[in-house]
Design an enzyme around this catalytic site. Structure first.
Site, short mmCIF file in Angstrom:
data_model
loop_
_atom_site.label_atom_id
_atom_site.label_comp_id
_atom_site.label_asym_id
_atom_site.label_seq_id
_atom_site.Cartn_x
_atom_site.Cartn_y
_atom_site.Cartn_z
N ARG A 1 14.46 -17.89 12.46
CA ARG A 1 13.78 -16.60 12.62
C ARG A 1 14.04 -15.68 11.42
NH1 ARG A 1 11.99 -16.19 18.05
NH2 ARG A 1 13.40 -17.03 19.61
N GLU B 1 2.50 -8.78 18.44
CA GLU B 1 2.92 -10.17 18.58
C GLU B 1 3.10 -10.81 17.21
OE1 GLU B 1 4.30 -12.34 20.06
OE2 GLU B 1 3.47 -12.96 21.97
N ASP B 2 3.97 -11.82 17.15
CA ASP B 2 4.12 -12.55 15.90
C ASP B 2 3.02 -13.59 15.75
OD1 ASP B 2 5.38 -13.75 18.12
OD2 ASP B 2 6.69 -14.96 16.89
N ASP C 1 -0.88 -18.60 20.04
CA ASP C 1 -1.02 -20.06 20.03
C ASP C 1 -2.03 -20.41 21.13
OD1 ASP C 1 -0.26 -22.88 20.22
OD2 ASP C 1 1.50 -22.32 19.08
N PHE D 1 3.65 -27.08 12.13
CA PHE D 1 4.86 -26.55 12.75
C PHE D 1 5.51 -25.53 11.80
CE2 PHE D 1 8.24 -25.92 15.41
CZ PHE D 1 8.24 -26.77 16.50
C1 PRP Z 1 6.08 -17.67 21.07
C2 PRP Z 1 5.44 -16.62 20.19
C3 PRP Z 1 4.45 -15.95 21.11
C4 PRP Z 1 4.01 -17.08 22.03
C5 PRP Z 1 2.69 -17.60 21.59
O1 PRP Z 1 7.06 -17.04 21.87
O2 PRP Z 1 6.41 -15.69 19.73
O3 PRP Z 1 5.06 -14.93 21.87
O4 PRP Z 1 5.00 -18.12 21.89
O5 PRP Z 1 2.33 -18.73 22.34
P1 PRP Z 1 1.13 -18.74 23.38
O6 PRP Z 1 -0.05 -18.08 22.74
O7 PRP Z 1 0.90 -20.22 23.58
O8 PRP Z 1 1.56 -18.07 24.64
P2 PRP Z 1 8.17 -17.89 22.64
O9 PRP Z 1 7.75 -18.11 24.07
O10 PRP Z 1 8.54 -19.10 21.85
O11 PRP Z 1 9.41 -16.88 22.71
P3 PRP Z 1 10.12 -16.19 21.44
O12 PRP Z 1 9.20 -15.12 20.96
O13 PRP Z 1 11.37 -15.62 22.02
O14 PRP Z 1 10.37 -17.25 20.41
MG MG Z 2 9.82 -19.25 20.38
MN MN Z 3 7.19 -14.75 21.47
#
Ligand code: PRP
Ligand code: MG
Ligand code: MN
Length: 179
Positions: free
Chosen positions: A164, A98-99, A102, A151
């Site tokens: 990105r 994962e990146d 949150d 942010f």
């Molecule tokens: C973002 C991020 C994680 C997730 C973390 O993805 O890349 O996958 O949110 O948030 P959380 O811990 O509150 O679940 P996003 O849903 O924005 O999709 P993306 O990776 O395509 O940007």
């Molecule tokens: Mg996102």
């Molecule tokens: Mn994501």
């Protein structure tokens, strides 16, 4: 530095040094286990690409796209699978890449899903963590950097699909998302 960025929080060099460290630890951990390394699209795509180059043991890759946010800024609490894995995880040692973590909702659902599909082990490596934002009890097994509740964008992380491609982690100027 791009104009919409207020400040660089973590440089490209710092990110790459950290990924080398994570790669060494993971190479030791997964020696002889042929792990299935799963990229959570889209955010994790750059981290995945850099990380696997630093892992020296044989492994397989797969990709999954999930969304818990939809068009809203608040998580629905239900993780929707946009693209599922190609291969079975049964009996596999799975490493989720994962990146950022949150609220923790995306990963907690994903971990449960992969366990219900009978993965042998499910571990998580995340490059970034914002523990202050957690709503569910979840911790990564490997974490690169702990971030403040700001942010941030770049290195895979987006705001409305932008930024990105920035090679660093930056804080977005408030006027960009408050207007
Ligand atoms: C973002 C991020 C994680 C997730 C973390 O993805 O890349 O996958 O949110 O948030 P959380 O811990 O509150 O679940 P996003 O849903 O924005 O999709 P993306 O990776 O395509 O940007
Ligand atoms: Mg996102
Ligand atoms: Mn994501």
């Amino acid at each position: 530095m791009q104009n919409d960025i207020q400040e660089i929080l973590i440089t490209e060099e710092e990110i790459h040094a950290k990924i080398k460290e994570l790669g060494s630890k993971l190479s030791a951990e997964y020696e002889g286990r042929n792990p299935l390394v799963i990229c959570v699209l889209k955010g994790a795509f750059i981290f995945m690409a850099d990380l696997v180059k630093s892992i020296t043991v044989p492994l397989e890759l797969d990709f999954m796209a999930v969304s818990s946010y939809g068009a809203s800024t608040k998580s629905s609490g239900v993780v929707k699978i946009i693209k599922d894995l190609d291969a079975s995880v049964e009996g596999r040692d799975v490493l989720i890449v994962e990146d950022i973590i949150d609220s923790g909702l995306t990963l907690s659902h994903l971990i449960e899903l992969l366990k219900s599909r009978k993965a042998n082990t499910v571990r998580v490596v995340t490059l970034f963590d914002k523990p202050a934002r957690r709503t569910v009890d979840l911790q990564a097994d490997y974490t690169g950097f702990v971030l403040p509740d700001a942010f941030v964008v770049g290195y895979g992380l987006d705001y409305a699909e932008h930024y990105r491609n920035l090679p660093y982690i930056g804080i977005l100027k408030p006027e960009i998302y408050s207007s």
